[in-house]
Write a protein that holds these residues in place. Structure first.
Motif, PDB file in Angstrom:
ATOM      1  N   GLN A 138       0.842  -1.194   0.000  1.00 16.71           N
ATOM      2  CA  GLN A 138       0.000   0.000   0.000  1.00 16.71           C
ATOM      3  C   GLN A 138       0.874   1.240   0.000  1.00 16.71           C
ATOM      4  OE1 GLN A 138      -2.822   0.165   3.243  1.00 16.71           O
ATOM      5  NE2 GLN A 138      -4.071   1.693   2.214  1.00 16.71           N
ATOM      6  N   VAL A 139       0.461   2.244  -0.749  1.00 15.50           N
ATOM      7  CA  VAL A 139       1.188   3.509  -0.782  1.00 15.50           C
ATOM      8  C   VAL A 139       1.101   4.156   0.604  1.00 15.50           C
ATOM      9  CG1 VAL A 139      -0.769   4.917  -1.612  1.00 15.50           C
ATOM     10  CG2 VAL A 139       1.569   5.608  -2.144  1.00 15.50           C
ATOM     11  N   GLU A 140       2.196   4.805   1.001  1.00 19.72           N
ATOM     12  CA  GLU A 140       2.282   5.454   2.311  1.00 19.72           C
ATOM     13  C   GLU A 140       2.658   6.916   2.143  1.00 19.72           C
ATOM     14  OE1 GLU A 140       5.393   3.113   4.026  1.00 19.72           O
ATOM     15  OE2 GLU A 140       4.043   1.467   4.554  1.00 19.72           O
ATOM     16  N   LYS A 141       2.349   7.732   3.140  1.00 17.75           N
ATOM     17  CA  LYS A 141       2.711   9.152   3.103  1.00 17.75           C
ATOM     18  C   LYS A 141       4.194   9.337   2.825  1.00 17.75           C
ATOM     19  CE  LYS A 141      -0.876  10.914   6.164  1.00 17.75           C
ATOM     20  NZ  LYS A 141      -1.194  11.631   7.392  1.00 17.75           N
ATOM     21  N   GLU A 142       5.021   8.474   3.413  1.00 17.80           N
ATOM     22  CA  GLU A 142       6.474   8.579   3.262  1.00 17.80           C
ATOM     23  C   GLU A 142       6.916   8.403   1.813  1.00 17.80           C
ATOM     24  OE1 GLU A 142       4.947   6.457   5.509  1.00 17.80           O
ATOM     25  OE2 GLU A 142       5.211   7.812   7.225  1.00 17.80           O
ATOM     26  N   ASP A 143       6.108   7.686   1.026  1.00 19.86           N
ATOM     27  CA  ASP A 143       6.452   7.498  -0.389  1.00 19.86           C
ATOM     28  C   ASP A 143       6.546   8.830  -1.121  1.00 19.86           C
ATOM     29  OD1 ASP A 143       6.671   4.689  -0.408  1.00 19.86           O
ATOM     30  OD2 ASP A 143       4.493   4.467  -0.642  1.00 19.86           O
ATOM     31  N   LEU A 144       5.754   9.794  -0.695  1.00 22.05           N
ATOM     32  CA  LEU A 144       5.754  11.089  -1.371  1.00 22.05           C
ATOM     33  C   LEU A 144       7.010  11.898  -1.036  1.00 22.05           C
ATOM     34  CD1 LEU A 144       1.978  11.984  -1.107  1.00 22.05           C
ATOM     35  CD2 LEU A 144       3.196  10.818  -2.935  1.00 22.05           C
ATOM     36  N   ASP A 145       7.755  11.472  -0.030  1.00 22.78           N
ATOM     37  CA  ASP A 145       9.070  12.061   0.251  1.00 22.78           C
ATOM     38  C   ASP A 145      10.172  11.299  -0.471  1.00 22.78           C
ATOM     39  OD1 ASP A 145       8.184  14.085   2.059  1.00 22.78           O
ATOM     40  OD2 ASP A 145       8.044  12.585   3.650  1.00 22.78           O
ATOM     41  N   LYS A 146       9.986   9.990  -0.649  1.00 20.26           N
ATOM     42  CA  LYS A 146      10.998   9.116  -1.244  1.00 20.26           C
ATOM     43  C   LYS A 146      11.049   9.188  -2.765  1.00 20.26           C
ATOM     44  CE  LYS A 146      10.866   4.770  -0.486  1.00 20.26           C
ATOM     45  NZ  LYS A 146      10.612   3.375  -0.090  1.00 20.26           N
ATOM     46  N   PHE A 147       9.898   9.372  -3.395  1.00 18.23           N
ATOM     47  CA  PHE A 147       9.826   9.282  -4.852  1.00 18.23           C
ATOM     48  C   PHE A 147       9.772  10.658  -5.494  1.00 18.23           C
ATOM     49  CE2 PHE A 147       8.639   5.128  -3.418  1.00 18.23           C
ATOM     50  CZ  PHE A 147       9.243   4.294  -4.345  1.00 18.23           C
ATOM     51  N   ASP A 148      10.403  10.758  -6.666  1.00 22.85           N
ATOM     52  CA  ASP A 148      10.405  12.003  -7.429  1.00 22.85           C
ATOM     53  C   ASP A 148       9.138  12.128  -8.266  1.00 22.85           C
ATOM     54  OD1 ASP A 148      13.180  12.861  -6.752  1.00 22.85           O
ATOM     55  OD2 ASP A 148      13.657  10.959  -7.753  1.00 22.85           O
ATOM     56  N   ILE A 149       8.681  10.984  -8.794  1.00 17.15           N
ATOM     57  CA  ILE A 149       7.510  10.952  -9.659  1.00 17.15           C
ATOM     58  C   ILE A 149       6.587   9.831  -9.174  1.00 17.15           C
ATOM     59  CG2 ILE A 149       6.655  10.710 -12.022  1.00 17.15           C
ATOM     60  CD1 ILE A 149       9.587  11.244 -12.920  1.00 17.15           C
ATOM     61  N   VAL A 150       5.328  10.165  -8.933  1.00 13.42           N
ATOM     62  CA  VAL A 150       4.318   9.170  -8.595  1.00 13.42           C
ATOM     63  C   VAL A 150       3.322   9.163  -9.751  1.00 13.42           C
ATOM     64  CG1 VAL A 150       2.515   8.482  -6.982  1.00 13.42           C
ATOM     65  CG2 VAL A 150       4.639   9.476  -6.115  1.00 13.42           C
ATOM     66  N   VAL A 151       3.154   7.991 -10.344  1.00 11.82           N
ATOM     67  CA  VAL A 151       2.354   7.850 -11.557  1.00 11.82           C
ATOM     68  C   VAL A 151       1.075   7.072 -11.243  1.00 11.82           C
ATOM     69  CG1 VAL A 151       2.354   7.081 -13.952  1.00 11.82           C
ATOM     70  CG2 VAL A 151       4.510   7.801 -12.881  1.00 11.82           C
ATOM     71  N   ALA A 152      -0.051   7.764 -11.246  1.00 11.61           N
ATOM     72  CA  ALA A 152      -1.350   7.163 -10.959  1.00 11.61           C
ATOM     73  C   ALA A 152      -1.953   6.579 -12.229  1.00 11.61           C
ATOM     74  CB  ALA A 152      -2.288   8.214 -10.374  1.00 11.61           C
ATOM     75  N   MET A 153      -2.732   5.511 -12.053  1.00  5.12           N
ATOM     76  CA  MET A 153      -3.372   4.873 -13.192  1.00  5.12           C
ATOM     77  C   MET A 153      -4.695   5.528 -13.577  1.00  5.12           C
ATOM     78  SD  MET A 153      -1.324   2.533 -14.220  1.00  5.12           S
ATOM     79  CE  MET A 153       0.199   3.148 -13.550  1.00  5.12           C
ATOM     80  N   ASP A 154      -5.361   6.188 -12.608  1.00  2.94           N
ATOM     81  CA  ASP A 154      -6.629   6.829 -12.939  1.00  2.94           C
ATOM     82  C   ASP A 154      -6.895   8.000 -11.997  1.00  2.94           C
ATOM     83  OD1 ASP A 154      -7.844   5.806 -10.544  1.00  2.94           O
ATOM     84  OD2 ASP A 154      -8.503   4.005 -11.596  1.00  2.94           O
ATOM     85  N   ALA A 155      -7.978   8.703 -12.246  1.00  2.00           N
ATOM     86  CA  ALA A 155      -8.309   9.902 -11.465  1.00  2.00           C
ATOM     87  C   ALA A 155      -8.550   9.581  -9.995  1.00  2.00           C
ATOM     88  CB  ALA A 155      -9.537  10.595 -12.062  1.00  2.00           C
ATOM     89  N   GLU A 156      -9.159   8.446  -9.720  1.00  4.58           N
ATOM     90  CA  GLU A 156      -9.400   8.061  -8.329  1.00  4.58           C
ATOM     91  C   GLU A 156      -8.080   7.833  -7.597  1.00  4.58           C
ATOM     92  OE1 GLU A 156     -11.438   4.460  -5.766  1.00  4.58           O
ATOM     93  OE2 GLU A 156     -12.189   4.853  -7.779  1.00  4.58           O
ATOM     94  N   ASN A 157      -7.153   7.135  -8.239  1.00  8.00           N
ATOM     95  CA  ASN A 157      -5.834   6.921  -7.636  1.00  8.00           C
ATOM     96  C   ASN A 157      -5.124   8.251  -7.426  1.00  8.00           C
ATOM     97  OD1 ASN A 157      -5.351   4.248 -10.015  1.00  8.00           O
ATOM     98  ND2 ASN A 157      -6.343   4.100  -8.032  1.00  8.00           N
ATOM     99  N   LEU A 158      -5.229   9.123  -8.412  1.00  6.36           N
ATOM    100  CA  LEU A 158      -4.605  10.442  -8.324  1.00  6.36           C
ATOM    101  C   LEU A 158      -5.139  11.207  -7.118  1.00  6.36           C
ATOM    102  CD1 LEU A 158      -2.698  12.446  -9.912  1.00  6.36           C
ATOM    103  CD2 LEU A 158      -4.795  13.339 -10.923  1.00  6.36           C
ATOM    104  N   GLY A 159      -6.454  11.188  -6.932  1.00  4.78           N
ATOM    105  CA  GLY A 159      -7.066  11.869  -5.792  1.00  4.78           C
ATOM    106  C   GLY A 159      -6.613  11.290  -4.467  1.00  4.78           C
ATOM    107  N   SER A 160      -6.505   9.970  -4.390  1.00  4.35           N
ATOM    108  CA  SER A 160      -6.044   9.321  -3.156  1.00  4.35           C
ATOM    109  C   SER A 160      -4.605   9.716  -2.826  1.00  4.35           C
ATOM    110  CB  SER A 160      -6.137   7.799  -3.286  1.00  4.35           C
ATOM    111  OG  SER A 160      -7.472   7.394  -3.426  1.00  4.35           O
ATOM    112  N   ILE A 161      -3.782   9.791  -3.843  1.00  2.00           N
ATOM    113  CA  ILE A 161      -2.384  10.197  -3.636  1.00  2.00           C
ATOM    114  C   ILE A 161      -2.330  11.644  -3.166  1.00  2.00           C
ATOM    115  CG2 ILE A 161      -0.181  10.633  -4.798  1.00  2.00           C
ATOM    116  CD1 ILE A 161      -1.087   8.302  -6.757  1.00  2.00           C
ATOM    117  N   GLN A 162      -3.132  12.502  -3.787  1.00  2.00           N
ATOM    118  CA  GLN A 162      -3.118  13.925  -3.421  1.00  2.00           C
ATOM    119  C   GLN A 162      -3.538  14.132  -1.962  1.00  2.00           C
ATOM    120  OE1 GLN A 162      -1.483  15.803  -5.162  1.00  2.00           O
ATOM    121  NE2 GLN A 162      -2.052  15.886  -7.300  1.00  2.00           N
TER     122      GLN A 162
END
Length: 155
Positions: free
Chosen positions: A73-97
């Motif tokens: 499962q994606v974690e908050k810390e992933d947004l510090d570790k990764f330079d680019i996060v690539v979502a497959m759809d709008a729902e995934n994008l919203g969850s990441i945001q």
């Protein structure tokens, strides 16, 4: 080192397929030492499981290595570790945001933003539709353009 994370709903269909396809493209371009690639899901249902049989079948058919693909499962810390996060759809994008902190430098995009011919910006989930072949074609095309973008912008 550029760090790329692919994200879908359960991390057993689309995002591990994209991880494997992108990993092969990166390796073929001689950049395996420069680009780190992982995948994750926004949901917790499949944590610890291998990819869906349909994903494994298409990767095998296309002779793409699926070794090491285990759902997480994606974690908050992933947004510090990764330079680019690539979502497959709008729902995934919203969850990441929703995990994103103010002023984080991570770039969050949808995969089909890199597919000029795409009719829709969402990669359909083959877990529900069964269309693994079509999804593979979308991912393969978009990953080629994504790799060009990474090379031009990050390397």
């Amino acid at each position: 080192m550029v760090n790329v994370l692919f994200v879908c709903l359960g991390n057993i269909c689309r995002s591990p397929m994209a991880e494997a396809v992108f990993r092969q493209k990166v390796s073929e371009s001689g950049l395996a030492e420069d680009i780190h690639i992982e995948s994750a899901g926004t949901g917790h249902w499949h944590i610890g499981n291998p990819p869906h049989e349909g994903t494994l079948d298409i990767l095998s058919e296309k002779e793409i290595n699926a070794d090491g693909l285990i759902a997480r499962q994606v974690e908050k810390e992933d947004l510090d570790k990764f330079d680019i996060v690539v979502a497959m759809d709008a729902e995934n994008l919203g969850s990441i945001q929703t995990l994103r902190k103010p002023n984080q430098k991570v770039e969050v995009v949808r995969l089909l933003d890199f597919a000029e011919q795409a009719e829709d910006n969402d990669v359909p989930d083959p877990y529900f539709t069964g269309n693994f072949d079509d999804v593979y074609d979308m991912i393969e095309t978009a990953c080629e353009s994504l790799l060009q973008e990474v090379k031009e912008k990050w390397l």
